[in-house]
Enzyme design. Structure first.
Site, PDB file in Angstrom:
ATOM      1  N   TYR A  29       8.824  83.249 120.647  1.00 45.02           N
ATOM      2  CA  TYR A  29      10.159  83.244 120.039  1.00 45.02           C
ATOM      3  C   TYR A  29      10.557  84.672 119.636  1.00 45.02           C
ATOM      4  O   TYR A  29      11.594  85.193 120.051  1.00 45.02           O
ATOM      5  CB  TYR A  29      10.187  82.303 118.824  1.00 45.02           C
ATOM      6  CG  TYR A  29      11.406  82.517 117.959  1.00 45.02           C
ATOM      7  CD1 TYR A  29      12.681  82.312 118.481  1.00 45.02           C
ATOM      8  CD2 TYR A  29      11.288  82.946 116.633  1.00 45.02           C
ATOM      9  CE1 TYR A  29      13.812  82.545 117.700  1.00 45.02           C
ATOM     10  CE2 TYR A  29      12.397  83.173 115.847  1.00 45.02           C
ATOM     11  CZ  TYR A  29      13.659  82.967 116.387  1.00 45.02           C
ATOM     12  OH  TYR A  29      14.768  83.205 115.617  1.00 45.02           O
TER      13      TYR A  29
ATOM     14  N   HIS B 110      12.354  73.443 108.329  1.00 44.29           N
ATOM     15  CA  HIS B 110      12.540  74.541 107.377  1.00 44.29           C
ATOM     16  C   HIS B 110      12.320  74.096 105.939  1.00 44.29           C
ATOM     17  O   HIS B 110      12.593  72.963 105.568  1.00 44.29           O
ATOM     18  CB  HIS B 110      13.931  75.156 107.559  1.00 44.29           C
ATOM     19  CG  HIS B 110      14.062  75.835 108.884  1.00 44.29           C
ATOM     20  ND1 HIS B 110      14.696  75.251 109.947  1.00 44.29           N
ATOM     21  CD2 HIS B 110      13.586  77.015 109.324  1.00 44.29           C
ATOM     22  CE1 HIS B 110      14.618  76.058 110.989  1.00 44.29           C
ATOM     23  NE2 HIS B 110      13.952  77.141 110.644  1.00 44.29           N
TER      24      HIS B 110
HETATM   25  N1  UDP Z   1       6.752  75.739 104.683  1.00 43.52           N
HETATM   26  C1  UDP Z   1       5.937  74.810 104.059  1.00 43.52           C
HETATM   27  N2  UDP Z   1       6.158  73.494 104.310  1.00 43.52           N
HETATM   28  C2  UDP Z   1       7.144  73.031 105.132  1.00 43.52           C
HETATM   29  C3  UDP Z   1       7.976  73.989 105.756  1.00 43.52           C
HETATM   30  C4  UDP Z   1       7.755  75.330 105.514  1.00 43.52           C
HETATM   31  O1  UDP Z   1       5.027  75.166 103.313  1.00 43.52           O
HETATM   32  O2  UDP Z   1       7.277  71.813 105.333  1.00 43.52           O
HETATM   33  C5  UDP Z   1       6.523  77.169 104.438  1.00 43.52           C
HETATM   34  C6  UDP Z   1       6.189  77.946 105.687  1.00 43.52           C
HETATM   35  O3  UDP Z   1       4.812  77.923 105.925  1.00 43.52           O
HETATM   36  C7  UDP Z   1       6.709  79.342 105.343  1.00 43.52           C
HETATM   37  C8  UDP Z   1       7.895  79.067 104.425  1.00 43.52           C
HETATM   38  O4  UDP Z   1       7.735  77.722 103.951  1.00 43.52           O
HETATM   39  O5  UDP Z   1       5.736  80.055 104.623  1.00 43.52           O
HETATM   40  C9  UDP Z   1       9.238  79.179 105.134  1.00 43.52           C
HETATM   41  O6  UDP Z   1       9.169  78.413 106.309  1.00 43.52           O
HETATM   42  P1  UDP Z   1      10.426  78.093 107.215  1.00 43.52           P
HETATM   43  O7  UDP Z   1       9.980  77.220 108.347  1.00 43.52           O
HETATM   44  O8  UDP Z   1      11.536  77.579 106.354  1.00 43.52           O
HETATM   45  O9  UDP Z   1      10.890  79.526 107.745  1.00 43.52           O
HETATM   46  P2  UDP Z   1      10.087  80.669 108.562  1.00 43.52           P
HETATM   47  O10 UDP Z   1       9.598  81.636 107.512  1.00 43.52           O
HETATM   48  O11 UDP Z   1       8.996  80.035 109.358  1.00 43.52           O
HETATM   49  O12 UDP Z   1      11.146  81.280 109.413  1.00 43.52           O
END
Ligand code: UDP
Length: 324
Positions: free
Chosen positions: A142, A188
Site C-alpha cells: 500500500y 479504523h
Molecule cells: N487499532 C486497534 N484496534 C482496532 C483498530 C486499530 O488497536 O480495532 C490500532 C492500530 O493498531 C493502530 C491504531 O489503532 O495502532 C490506528 O489504526 P487505524 O487502522 O485506525 O489506522 P492506521 O494507523 O493503521 O492507518
C-alpha cells in the site's frame, strides 16, 4: 470559478473535500466507481460520473471535455493488511490506473493534480516527528504504491509541466455534518471504538500493549477530514509543486483515544488486548510546518475530543452507515 474533478469523491475523505469545495464556490465533478464509495456520499450539488480509472478511454474523455483547472485524486485502496495479501490489486489500482488519470490530466490540459498520499510512504520512521524529506522506505505494498505514484507526479511535473501537491495524510478521522466514515468492513480505530460505545460491536480489540510507548499502545496523529479538505483547497494555489505532511503534531495512543471516546460518549467501551497487527509502526507523528508555512494551513481540530465528537454525531445520525 474554478472547476475541479474529484476522483474518488464518493469515499470517506473525497466526499468531505467535495463538500468543502462546493461550500467555497468551486464547480465540482465527482468521478467514482462506487467500489468502496457510496452513491449517497456524493454531494448533490456536484456533477457525478460513475466510472473507474481502469477505463482509460473514459477518464481521457472526462478530462478532455471537462476543462478542469485541477484534479484531486482520492481513488485508492487503502488497507495495509489486504495489500500484504494481494499486492497486485494495490499496484494496479493505486499506481497503474493512477497513471491513466495523470495521462488524462495532461491530455486535458489540467493545470494541477492534488494527490492523496500517506504516512505509510515512510515505513518505520527514522525520527519523530516525520518531516517531508525524511527517508521513505515503505513496509507494505500500500505505502509503496502511493510512493510510486508520488514519483510519477514528480516526473510528469518535470516533463509535462503538470503541477502537483502530494498530501501525506496521517490518521484521517472525524466527520462533517453530512459525510462520515463507512468502510465495509471497518478497520479504523475511531469508528470501531464508537461502534463499541453504541453496542454495535461487543468490544475493541487493542492490537498490542507492548510497544515502546508510554502506555504500550501505538501512537498516531489524528487529523480531521475538514482540516484535510482545507489543505486540498489551499494546495490548489500552492506557489510550487511539492509534498506536504498533514497531521496536528499531537501523538495519541490507542488507550488515550478510548479514554477520550468514553468522555465524549458517556458510554462504557469494553476493550481486550490482542496481538500486534503486522506492519503497525509504534509511533507516527507528523511535522506539518511546511504545509503551515507554504500553504498557510492551520488545522481547526487540534483537540481529539472534538474530532471524536464529530464522528460520534455522524454515527448517531447514520446508525447503519450510508443507505446504499
Ligand atoms: N487499532 C486497534 N484496534 C482496532 C483498530 C486499530 O488497536 O480495532 C490500532 C492500530 O493498531 C493502530 C491504531 O489503532 O495502532 C490506528 O489504526 P487505524 O487502522 O485506525 O489506522 P492506521 O494507523 O493503521 O492507518
Amino acid at each position: 470559478m474554478k472547476k475541479v474533478l474529484v476522483v474518488g469523491g464518493a469515499g470517506y475523505i473525497g466526499s468531505a473535500c467535495a463538500e468543502y469545495l462546493l461550500d467555497h464556490g468551486y464547480e465540482v465533478t465527482v468521478f467514482d466507481g462506487l467500489i468502496t464509495g457510496h452513491r449517497s456520499a456524493v454531494d448533490p450539488r456536484a456533477r457525478f460520473v460513475e466510472g473507474n480509472l481502469e477505463d482509460r478511454e473514459l477518464i481521457m474523455r472526462v478530462c478532455r471535455e471537462g476543462k478542469f483547472d485541477a484534479v484531486m485524486h482520492f481513488a485508492a485502496f487503502s488497507l495495509v493488511g489486504e495489500s500484504m495479501q494481494n499486492p497486485s490489486k494495490y499496484f494496479r489500482n493505486n499506481l497503474a490506473f493512477g497513471i491513466n488519470l495523470a495521462d488524462a490530466a495532461v491530455a486535458g490540459g489540467v493545470e494541477r493534480i492534488v494527490f492523496s498520499s500517506t504516512a505509510a510512504t515512510f515505513g518505520q520512521p527514522e525520527s519523530i516527528p516525520i518531516r517531508e524529506d525524511d527517508r521513505q522506505l515503505p513496509i507494505n505494498p500500500y505505502g509503496e504504491s502511493k510512493l510510486c505514484f508520488e514519483k510519477v507526479l514528480k516526473w510528469y511535473h518535470q516533463i509535462h509541466g503538470l503541477q502537483y501537491a502530494a498530501l501525506r495524510y496521517f490518521n484521517a478521522a472525524g466527520a462533517t455534518g453530512r459525510y462520515g466514515e463507512d468502510h465495509r468492513p471497518e478497520s479504523h480505530l475511531i469508528p470501531i471504538v464508537l461502534q463499541a460505545a453504541r453496542g454495535k460491536r461487543d468490544k475493541l480489540m487493542i492490537y498490542g500493549d507492548d510497544y515502546d510507548t508510554e502506555d504500550g499502545t501505538c501512537i498516531r496523529d489524528y487529523i480531521h477530514i475538514l482540516d484535510l479538505a482545507q489543505a486540498h483547497e489551499l494546495a490548489l494555489s500552492a506557489p510550487e509543486s511539492g509534498h506536504y505532511n498533514l497531521g496536528t503534531g499531537n501523538g495519541l495512543s490507542v488507550k488515550t483515544i478510548v479514554e477520550a471516546a468514553r468522555r465524549v460518549t458517556g458510554r462504557e467501551i469494553r476493550t481486550e488486548i490482542a496481538p500486534r497487527r503486522p506492519g503497525d509502526p509504534a509511533r507516527l507523528i507528523a511535522c506539518s510546518d511546511r504545509a503551515r508555512k507554504l500553504l498557510g494551513w492551520k488545522p481547526q481540530f487540534e483537540n481529539v475530543e472534538a474530532i471524536i465528537e464529530s464522528a460520534w454525531n455522524w454515527q448517531l445520525s447514520h446508525p447503519e452507515g450510508y443507505p446504499d
